[in-house]
Design a protein around this motif. Structure first.
Motif, PDB file in Angstrom:
ATOM      1  N   LYS A  88       0.829  -1.206   0.000  1.00 40.01           N
ATOM      2  CA  LYS A  88       0.000   0.000   0.000  1.00 40.01           C
ATOM      3  C   LYS A  88       0.872   1.269   0.000  1.00 40.01           C
ATOM      4  O   LYS A  88       0.665   2.180  -0.787  1.00 40.01           O
ATOM      5  N   GLY A  89       1.883   1.298   0.867  1.00 41.79           N
ATOM      6  CA  GLY A  89       2.751   2.470   0.946  1.00 41.79           C
ATOM      7  C   GLY A  89       3.507   2.704  -0.347  1.00 41.79           C
ATOM      8  O   GLY A  89       3.728   3.842  -0.750  1.00 41.79           O
ATOM      9  N   ASP A  90       3.887   1.605  -1.015  1.00 39.47           N
ATOM     10  CA  ASP A  90       4.627   1.743  -2.274  1.00 39.47           C
ATOM     11  C   ASP A  90       3.755   2.374  -3.348  1.00 39.47           C
ATOM     12  O   ASP A  90       4.204   3.238  -4.090  1.00 39.47           O
ATOM     13  N   GLU A  91       2.511   1.917  -3.418  1.00 36.43           N
ATOM     14  CA  GLU A  91       1.618   2.484  -4.432  1.00 36.43           C
ATOM     15  C   GLU A  91       1.459   3.993  -4.189  1.00 36.43           C
ATOM     16  O   GLU A  91       1.492   4.793  -5.126  1.00 36.43           O
ATOM     17  N   GLU A  92       1.300   4.372  -2.923  1.00 39.29           N
ATOM     18  CA  GLU A  92       1.137   5.798  -2.613  1.00 39.29           C
ATOM     19  C   GLU A  92       2.374   6.602  -3.012  1.00 39.29           C
ATOM     20  O   GLU A  92       2.264   7.693  -3.557  1.00 39.29           O
ATOM     21  N   ARG A  93       3.562   6.033  -2.740  1.00 39.80           N
ATOM     22  CA  ARG A  93       4.798   6.742  -3.103  1.00 39.80           C
ATOM     23  C   ARG A  93       4.919   6.883  -4.625  1.00 39.80           C
ATOM     24  O   ARG A  93       5.361   7.908  -5.134  1.00 39.80           O
ATOM     25  N   ILE A  94       4.527   5.818  -5.338  1.00 39.10           N
ATOM     26  CA  ILE A  94       4.605   5.847  -6.802  1.00 39.10           C
ATOM     27  C   ILE A  94       3.643   6.898  -7.364  1.00 39.10           C
ATOM     28  O   ILE A  94       3.992   7.684  -8.239  1.00 39.10           O
ATOM     29  N   ARG A  95       2.430   6.925  -6.827  1.00 40.34           N
ATOM     30  CA  ARG A  95       1.443   7.923  -7.272  1.00 40.34           C
ATOM     31  C   ARG A  95       1.912   9.334  -6.917  1.00 40.34           C
ATOM     32  O   ARG A  95       1.758  10.268  -7.700  1.00 40.34           O
ATOM     33  N   ALA A  96       2.462   9.481  -5.702  1.00 42.20           N
ATOM     34  CA  ALA A  96       2.907  10.805  -5.262  1.00 42.20           C
ATOM     35  C   ALA A  96       4.035  11.314  -6.145  1.00 42.20           C
ATOM     36  O   ALA A  96       4.158  12.513  -6.391  1.00 42.20           O
ATOM     37  N   ALA A  97       4.876  10.409  -6.638  1.00 43.11           N
ATOM     38  CA  ALA A  97       5.976  10.817  -7.515  1.00 43.11           C
ATOM     39  C   ALA A  97       5.446  11.297  -8.864  1.00 43.11           C
ATOM     40  O   ALA A  97       6.123  12.034  -9.577  1.00 43.11           O
ATOM     41  N   GLY A  98       4.236  10.863  -9.229  1.00 47.53           N
ATOM     42  CA  GLY A  98       3.622  11.368 -10.447  1.00 47.53           C
ATOM     43  C   GLY A  98       3.291  10.315 -11.496  1.00 47.53           C
ATOM     44  O   GLY A  98       2.809  10.646 -12.570  1.00 47.53           O
ATOM     45  N   ALA A  99       3.540   9.037 -11.195  1.00 49.78           N
ATOM     46  CA  ALA A  99       3.221   7.994 -12.176  1.00 49.78           C
ATOM     47  C   ALA A  99       1.710   7.870 -12.336  1.00 49.78           C
ATOM     48  O   ALA A  99       0.962   8.002 -11.374  1.00 49.78           O
ATOM     49  N   GLU A 100       1.265   7.650 -13.576  1.00 48.11           N
ATOM     50  CA  GLU A 100      -0.163   7.546 -13.845  1.00 48.11           C
ATOM     51  C   GLU A 100      -0.697   6.169 -13.464  1.00 48.11           C
ATOM     52  O   GLU A 100      -1.874   6.008 -13.201  1.00 48.11           O
ATOM     53  N   SER A 101       0.170   5.145 -13.501  1.00 46.79           N
ATOM     54  CA  SER A 101      -0.298   3.814 -13.123  1.00 46.79           C
ATOM     55  C   SER A 101       0.902   2.961 -12.732  1.00 46.79           C
ATOM     56  O   SER A 101       2.047   3.361 -12.918  1.00 46.79           O
ATOM     57  N   TYR A 102       0.626   1.806 -12.162  1.00 46.66           N
ATOM     58  CA  TYR A 102       1.723   0.887 -11.888  1.00 46.66           C
ATOM     59  C   TYR A 102       1.213  -0.542 -12.023  1.00 46.66           C
ATOM     60  O   TYR A 102       0.013  -0.802 -11.873  1.00 46.66           O
ATOM     61  N   VAL A 103       2.100  -1.438 -12.356  1.00 41.97           N
ATOM     62  CA  VAL A 103       1.803  -2.868 -12.301  1.00 41.97           C
ATOM     63  C   VAL A 103       2.898  -3.530 -11.470  1.00 41.97           C
ATOM     64  O   VAL A 103       4.044  -3.089 -11.458  1.00 41.97           O
ATOM     65  N   SER A 104       2.515  -4.563 -10.745  1.00 41.83           N
ATOM     66  CA  SER A 104       3.472  -5.228  -9.871  1.00 41.83           C
ATOM     67  C   SER A 104       4.084  -6.433 -10.575  1.00 41.83           C
ATOM     68  O   SER A 104       3.452  -7.082 -11.400  1.00 41.83           O
ATOM     69  N   LYS A 105       5.343  -6.687 -10.236  1.00 43.13           N
ATOM     70  CA  LYS A 105       6.065  -7.858 -10.744  1.00 43.13           C
ATOM     71  C   LYS A 105       5.885  -9.012  -9.765  1.00 43.13           C
ATOM     72  O   LYS A 105       5.874  -8.767  -8.567  1.00 43.13           O
ATOM     73  N   PRO A 106       5.830 -10.253 -10.219  1.00 43.57           N
ATOM     74  CA  PRO A 106       5.834 -10.627 -11.640  1.00 43.57           C
ATOM     75  C   PRO A 106       4.562 -10.154 -12.321  1.00 43.57           C
ATOM     76  O   PRO A 106       3.484 -10.282 -11.763  1.00 43.57           O
ATOM     77  N   ILE A 107       4.703  -9.605 -13.512  1.00 45.07           N
ATOM     78  CA  ILE A 107       3.561  -8.986 -14.158  1.00 45.07           C
ATOM     79  C   ILE A 107       2.593 -10.032 -14.701  1.00 45.07           C
ATOM     80  O   ILE A 107       2.989 -11.135 -15.075  1.00 45.07           O
ATOM     81  N   SER A 108       1.330  -9.673 -14.722  1.00 43.88           N
ATOM     82  CA  SER A 108       0.338 -10.401 -15.498  1.00 43.88           C
ATOM     83  C   SER A 108       0.361  -9.787 -16.896  1.00 43.88           C
ATOM     84  O   SER A 108       0.254  -8.574 -17.042  1.00 43.88           O
ATOM     85  N   VAL A 109       0.533 -10.646 -17.905  1.00 42.47           N
ATOM     86  CA  VAL A 109       0.639 -10.148 -19.279  1.00 42.47           C
ATOM     87  C   VAL A 109      -0.601  -9.346 -19.645  1.00 42.47           C
ATOM     88  O   VAL A 109      -0.508  -8.266 -20.228  1.00 42.47           O
ATOM     89  N   MET A 110      -1.759  -9.862 -19.250  1.00 45.13           N
ATOM     90  CA  MET A 110      -3.005  -9.180 -19.619  1.00 45.13           C
ATOM     91  C   MET A 110      -3.082  -7.804 -18.945  1.00 45.13           C
ATOM     92  O   MET A 110      -3.429  -6.808 -19.569  1.00 45.13           O
ATOM     93  N   ARG A 111      -2.723  -7.758 -17.669  1.00 50.20           N
ATOM     94  CA  ARG A 111      -2.797  -6.491 -16.935  1.00 50.20           C
ATOM     95  C   ARG A 111      -1.779  -5.493 -17.487  1.00 50.20           C
ATOM     96  O   ARG A 111      -2.059  -4.301 -17.587  1.00 50.20           O
ATOM     97  N   PHE A 112      -0.609  -5.984 -17.853  1.00 50.29           N
ATOM     98  CA  PHE A 112       0.432  -5.125 -18.426  1.00 50.29           C
ATOM     99  C   PHE A 112      -0.083  -4.476 -19.710  1.00 50.29           C
ATOM    100  O   PHE A 112      -0.024  -3.249 -19.874  1.00 50.29           O
ATOM    101  N   VAL A 113      -0.609  -5.298 -20.608  1.00 54.31           N
ATOM    102  CA  VAL A 113      -1.063  -4.778 -21.906  1.00 54.31           C
ATOM    103  C   VAL A 113      -2.264  -3.852 -21.732  1.00 54.31           C
ATOM    104  O   VAL A 113      -2.344  -2.796 -22.362  1.00 54.31           O
ATOM    105  N   GLU A 114      -3.187  -4.228 -20.844  1.00 54.17           N
ATOM    106  CA  GLU A 114      -4.362  -3.379 -20.609  1.00 54.17           C
ATOM    107  C   GLU A 114      -3.952  -2.010 -20.061  1.00 54.17           C
ATOM    108  O   GLU A 114      -4.509  -0.982 -20.438  1.00 54.17           O
ATOM    109  N   SER A 115      -2.984  -2.025 -19.169  1.00 50.69           N
ATOM    110  CA  SER A 115      -2.545  -0.766 -18.571  1.00 50.69           C
ATOM    111  C   SER A 115      -1.878   0.125 -19.619  1.00 50.69           C
ATOM    112  O   SER A 115      -2.121   1.329 -19.677  1.00 50.69           O
ATOM    113  N   VAL A 116      -1.042  -0.476 -20.474  1.00 49.10           N
ATOM    114  CA  VAL A 116      -0.401   0.276 -21.561  1.00 49.10           C
ATOM    115  C   VAL A 116      -1.470   0.879 -22.464  1.00 49.10           C
ATOM    116  O   VAL A 116      -1.434   2.070 -22.791  1.00 49.10           O
TER     117      VAL A 116
END
Ligand code: MN
Length: 145
Positions: A88-116
């Motif tokens: 939870k804290g990591d997602e908040e830090r990533i959003r606070a830095a300005g990223a529009e989205s994130y996916v976690s590793k190991p990635i789900s191929v479907m989630r990766f492509v959908e997010s792109v």
């Protein structure tokens, strides 16, 4: 025109996976292995999207996101962060830095492509790049007389 995606990732296997996935979906993928080259590469490659690994040697992906988002020329480019630690804290830090989205590793191929795809669909179109009129724009057709 094919959309251009800059991939900043130090792990060779992930870098190859991400670039292969992007190319399989007709994107132009540009790999960057050294985070210290990410900002210069973004300037040179003019990507439509940046995929940013958070865990990089030499430089923090979070700091790179902040640098990119603080740069007048680069701040409009959407950033998708990729991280092995997506608590939870990591997602908040990533959003606070300005990223529009994130996916976690190991990635789900479907989630990766959908997010792109959703980030590229949401991005404002550059001036001069007109979309071919679709059926829902038929209202623009001249009246039949
Ligand atoms: Mn890494």
């Amino acid at each position: 025109m094919a959309k251009r995606v800059l991939v900043v990732e130090d792990n060779e296997l992930n870098l190859k996976l991400f670039c292969d996935l992007l190319r399989a979906h007709d994107y132009v993928a540009e790999p960057v292995r050294d985070g210290r080259e990410a900002v210069d590469s973004a300037r040179a490659f003019t990507p439509d999207l940046i995929i940013m690994d958070i865990q990089l040697p030499h430089v923090s992906g979070l700091e790179l996101i902040e640098t990119l988002k603080g740069d007048a020329d680069l701040s409009a480019i959407p950033i998708m962060a990729v991280t092995a630690y997506a608590g939870k804290g990591d997602e908040e830090r990533i959003r606070a830095a300005g990223a529009e989205s994130y996916v976690s590793k190991p990635i789900s191929v479907m989630r990766f492509v959908e997010s792109v795809e959703s980030l590229l669909a949401a991005a404002p179109k550059p001036a001069g790049e007109e979309k071919a009129p679709g059926p829902d724009e038929a209202g623009d057709a001249p009246p039949v007389t």
